[in-house]
Design a protein around this motif. Structure first.
Motif, PDB file in Angstrom:
ATOM      1  N   GLU A 129       9.637  -5.858  70.364  1.00  0.00           N
ATOM      2  CA  GLU A 129       8.445  -6.476  70.303  1.00  0.00           C
ATOM      3  C   GLU A 129       7.296  -5.524  70.226  1.00  0.00           C
ATOM      4  OE1 GLU A 129       8.234  -9.063  73.705  1.00  0.00           O
ATOM      5  OE2 GLU A 129       9.789 -10.377  72.737  1.00  0.00           O
ATOM      6  N   GLU A 130       7.484  -4.447  71.095  1.00  0.00           N
ATOM      7  CA  GLU A 130       6.437  -3.491  71.166  1.00  0.00           C
ATOM      8  C   GLU A 130       6.056  -2.400  70.005  1.00  0.00           C
ATOM      9  OE1 GLU A 130       7.054  -1.469  74.899  1.00  0.00           O
ATOM     10  OE2 GLU A 130       6.213  -2.973  76.077  1.00  0.00           O
ATOM     11  N   SER A 131       7.383  -2.268  69.363  1.00  0.00           N
ATOM     12  CA  SER A 131       7.371  -1.393  68.239  1.00  0.00           C
ATOM     13  C   SER A 131       6.943  -2.281  66.953  1.00  0.00           C
ATOM     14  CB  SER A 131       8.775  -1.058  67.808  1.00  0.00           C
ATOM     15  OG  SER A 131       9.076  -0.254  66.830  1.00  0.00           O
ATOM     16  N   THR A 132       7.249  -3.501  67.069  1.00  0.00           N
ATOM     17  CA  THR A 132       6.632  -4.255  65.782  1.00  0.00           C
ATOM     18  C   THR A 132       5.028  -4.602  66.334  1.00  0.00           C
ATOM     19  OG1 THR A 132       8.792  -5.407  65.676  1.00  0.00           O
ATOM     20  CG2 THR A 132       6.801  -6.708  64.846  1.00  0.00           C
ATOM     21  N   LEU A 133       4.727  -4.721  67.297  1.00  0.00           N
ATOM     22  CA  LEU A 133       3.252  -5.017  67.522  1.00  0.00           C
ATOM     23  C   LEU A 133       2.602  -3.472  67.350  1.00  0.00           C
ATOM     24  CD1 LEU A 133       0.925  -6.577  68.793  1.00  0.00           C
ATOM     25  CD2 LEU A 133       1.775  -5.865  70.940  1.00  0.00           C
ATOM     26  N   ALA A 134       3.028  -2.574  67.689  1.00  0.00           N
ATOM     27  CA  ALA A 134       2.374  -1.253  67.347  1.00  0.00           C
ATOM     28  C   ALA A 134       2.254  -1.153  65.772  1.00  0.00           C
ATOM     29  CB  ALA A 134       2.902  -0.040  67.837  1.00  0.00           C
ATOM     30  N   ARG A 135       3.178  -1.552  65.082  1.00  0.00           N
ATOM     31  CA  ARG A 135       2.860  -1.338  63.458  1.00  0.00           C
ATOM     32  C   ARG A 135       2.106  -2.361  62.910  1.00  0.00           C
ATOM     33  NH1 ARG A 135       1.497  -0.410  59.902  1.00  0.00           N
ATOM     34  NH2 ARG A 135       2.302  -0.462  57.613  1.00  0.00           N
ATOM     35  N   ILE A 136       2.053  -3.613  63.503  1.00  0.00           N
ATOM     36  CA  ILE A 136       1.046  -4.541  62.935  1.00  0.00           C
ATOM     37  C   ILE A 136      -0.346  -4.242  63.307  1.00  0.00           C
ATOM     38  CG2 ILE A 136       2.756  -6.323  62.139  1.00  0.00           C
ATOM     39  CD1 ILE A 136       2.093  -7.801  64.825  1.00  0.00           C
ATOM     40  N   LYS A 137      -0.666  -3.555  64.658  1.00  0.00           N
ATOM     41  CA  LYS A 137      -1.869  -3.386  64.836  1.00  0.00           C
ATOM     42  C   LYS A 137      -2.487  -2.242  64.080  1.00  0.00           C
ATOM     43  CE  LYS A 137      -2.254  -4.599  69.603  1.00  0.00           C
ATOM     44  NZ  LYS A 137      -2.258  -4.113  71.265  1.00  0.00           N
ATOM     45  N   ARG A 138      -1.440  -1.041  63.742  1.00  0.00           N
ATOM     46  CA  ARG A 138      -1.944  -0.093  62.850  1.00  0.00           C
ATOM     47  C   ARG A 138      -2.379  -0.807  61.329  1.00  0.00           C
ATOM     48  NH1 ARG A 138       2.539   2.397  64.913  1.00  0.00           N
ATOM     49  NH2 ARG A 138       3.595   2.102  62.692  1.00  0.00           N
ATOM     50  N   ALA A 139      -1.761  -1.698  61.042  1.00  0.00           N
ATOM     51  CA  ALA A 139      -2.201  -2.478  59.866  1.00  0.00           C
ATOM     52  C   ALA A 139      -3.520  -2.912  59.953  1.00  0.00           C
ATOM     53  CB  ALA A 139      -1.114  -3.407  59.403  1.00  0.00           C
ATOM     54  N   GLN A 140      -3.610  -3.690  61.172  1.00  0.00           N
ATOM     55  CA  GLN A 140      -4.893  -4.539  61.214  1.00  0.00           C
ATOM     56  C   GLN A 140      -6.038  -3.217  61.229  1.00  0.00           C
ATOM     57  OE1 GLN A 140      -5.559  -6.177  65.210  1.00  0.00           O
ATOM     58  NE2 GLN A 140      -6.001  -7.908  64.375  1.00  0.00           N
ATOM     59  N   GLU A 141      -5.975  -2.087  61.966  1.00  0.00           N
ATOM     60  CA  GLU A 141      -7.028  -1.056  62.148  1.00  0.00           C
ATOM     61  C   GLU A 141      -7.092  -0.534  60.560  1.00  0.00           C
ATOM     62  OE1 GLU A 141      -5.227   1.591  65.006  1.00  0.00           O
ATOM     63  OE2 GLU A 141      -5.472   0.198  66.570  1.00  0.00           O
ATOM     64  N   ALA A 142      -6.267  -0.598  59.894  1.00  0.00           N
ATOM     65  CA  ALA A 142      -6.278  -0.108  58.457  1.00  0.00           C
ATOM     66  C   ALA A 142      -6.813  -1.150  57.611  1.00  0.00           C
ATOM     67  CB  ALA A 142      -4.945   0.277  57.813  1.00  0.00           C
ATOM     68  N   GLY A 143      -7.151  -2.307  58.010  1.00  0.00           N
ATOM     69  CA  GLY A 143      -7.537  -3.323  57.291  1.00  0.00           C
ATOM     70  C   GLY A 143      -6.676  -4.148  56.325  1.00  0.00           C
ATOM     71  N   GLU A 144      -5.347  -3.934  56.505  1.00  0.00           N
ATOM     72  CA  GLU A 144      -4.357  -4.861  55.798  1.00  0.00           C
ATOM     73  C   GLU A 144      -4.145  -6.283  56.347  1.00  0.00           C
ATOM     74  OE1 GLU A 144      -0.530  -2.771  54.329  1.00  0.00           O
ATOM     75  OE2 GLU A 144      -1.177  -1.361  56.298  1.00  0.00           O
ATOM     76  N   LEU A 145      -4.715  -6.392  57.839  1.00  0.00           N
ATOM     77  CA  LEU A 145      -4.556  -7.610  58.532  1.00  0.00           C
ATOM     78  C   LEU A 145      -5.844  -7.960  58.996  1.00  0.00           C
ATOM     79  CD1 LEU A 145      -1.344  -7.156  60.352  1.00  0.00           C
ATOM     80  CD2 LEU A 145      -1.457  -8.168  58.291  1.00  0.00           C
ATOM     81  N   VAL A 146      -6.009  -9.263  59.006  1.00  0.00           N
ATOM     82  CA  VAL A 146      -7.472  -9.488  59.636  1.00  0.00           C
ATOM     83  C   VAL A 146      -7.944  -8.895  60.845  1.00  0.00           C
ATOM     84  CG1 VAL A 146      -7.437 -11.870  58.536  1.00  0.00           C
ATOM     85  CG2 VAL A 146      -6.372 -11.693  60.876  1.00  0.00           C
ATOM     86  N   SER A 147      -9.181  -8.510  61.006  1.00  0.00           N
ATOM     87  CA  SER A 147      -9.567  -8.122  62.197  1.00  0.00           C
ATOM     88  C   SER A 147      -9.789  -9.143  63.213  1.00  0.00           C
ATOM     89  CB  SER A 147     -10.632  -7.228  62.094  1.00  0.00           C
ATOM     90  OG  SER A 147     -11.777  -8.034  61.559  1.00  0.00           O
ATOM     91  N   GLY A 148     -10.103  -8.664  64.472  1.00  0.00           N
ATOM     92  CA  GLY A 148     -10.498  -9.488  65.686  1.00  0.00           C
ATOM     93  C   GLY A 148      -9.474 -10.554  66.218  1.00  0.00           C
ATOM     94  N   VAL A 149      -8.054 -10.382  65.756  1.00  0.00           N
ATOM     95  CA  VAL A 149      -7.010 -11.491  66.044  1.00  0.00           C
ATOM     96  C   VAL A 149      -6.116 -10.656  67.075  1.00  0.00           C
ATOM     97  CG1 VAL A 149      -5.159 -12.878  65.277  1.00  0.00           C
ATOM     98  CG2 VAL A 149      -7.467 -12.683  64.083  1.00  0.00           C
ATOM     99  N   ASP A 150      -5.757 -11.447  68.116  1.00  0.00           N
ATOM    100  CA  ASP A 150      -4.656 -10.692  69.021  1.00  0.00           C
ATOM    101  C   ASP A 150      -3.275 -10.963  68.133  1.00  0.00           C
ATOM    102  OD1 ASP A 150      -2.905  -9.843  70.899  1.00  0.00           O
ATOM    103  OD2 ASP A 150      -3.574 -11.249  72.767  1.00  0.00           O
ATOM    104  N   LEU A 151      -2.578  -9.845  67.985  1.00  0.00           N
ATOM    105  CA  LEU A 151      -1.350 -10.058  67.304  1.00  0.00           C
ATOM    106  C   LEU A 151      -0.095  -9.971  68.174  1.00  0.00           C
ATOM    107  CD1 LEU A 151      -2.184  -7.713  64.275  1.00  0.00           C
ATOM    108  CD2 LEU A 151      -2.216  -9.994  64.397  1.00  0.00           C
ATOM    109  N   THR A 152      -0.305 -10.073  69.513  1.00  0.00           N
ATOM    110  CA  THR A 152       0.601  -9.934  70.228  1.00  0.00           C
ATOM    111  C   THR A 152       1.802 -11.236  69.942  1.00  0.00           C
ATOM    112  OG1 THR A 152      -0.691  -9.080  72.147  1.00  0.00           O
ATOM    113  CG2 THR A 152       1.639 -10.248  72.861  1.00  0.00           C
TER     114      THR A 152
END
Length: 191
Positions: A129-152
């Motif tokens: 879970e932590e590995s997946t969360l870290a990767r999608i958070k990096r994508a969020q920071e890079a603008g690939e995913l919507v911002s301002g959403v908790d991805l946990t």
């Protein structure tokens, strides 16, 4: 007296972990005990108890030893492609021996054993879970995913869906399943 020298240290530990998985694959988690592992490995029970306080600890170490799939996501700048590659790379490990049958047995036993359940979560599920969360958070920071959403929770859903298929259904975790899951994720969180 035997011609084979006594094995100690890392070699003995590796042998005990291998024997544990072999025994577990044959008798299942419920039939697994320290006596059976010790007998099959040709050692005394104390040799095992010196290294592992419980059967669950021994089995989880054995599973860790054979879980060779790299849990670190690639970061190509394409979150969908990176998630897809990771899920398809790790799927065979959960589906086939030695991990598949033993892991399913441990999951079943963990439902009646809170300590085993907590250990299983801490040693395996949390890491995924932590590995997946870290990767999608990096994508969020890079603008690939919507911002301002908790991805946990989305990270838990991504991992949980695949574990559900492996552990509780007879359906495969194949390209079709992974693509459908990622299509839903990207429709909800993609930019």
């Amino acid at each position: 007296m035997t011609d084979e020298p006594r094995r100690r240290g890392a070699a003995r530990t590796d042998e005990l972990l291998r024997v544990t998985l072999e025994t577990a694959a044959e008798v299942g988690y419920a039939g697994l005990n320290v006596e059976a592992v010790a007998r099959r490995a040709g050692v005394g029970k104390h040799t095992i108890y010196r290294r592992w306080p419980t059967m669950a600890a021994l089995l989880l170490d054995a599973l860790s030893r054979v879980w060779t799939t790299d849990l670190d996501y690639h970061d190509t700048g394409d979150i969908r492609a990176d998630l897809r590659e990771q899920f398809l790379r790790s799927a065979p490990a959960l589906a086939a021996p030695p991990i598949g049958p033993v892991y399913r047995a441990v999951i079943a036993e963990a439902q009646a054993d809170e300590a085993l359940r907590a250990t299983l979560h801490d040693r395996f599920l949390r890491t995924v879970e932590e590995s997946t969360l870290a990767r999608i958070k990096r994508a969020q920071e890079a603008g690939e995913l919507v911002s301002g959403v908790d991805l946990t929770f989305p990270a838990e859903v991504l991992c949980g869906t695949l574990y559900y298929r492996h552990l509780l259904s007879t359906r495969a975790v194949d390209e079709t399943a992974v693509d459908a899951l990622l299509d839903m994720f990207m429709a909800a969180y993609g930019t």
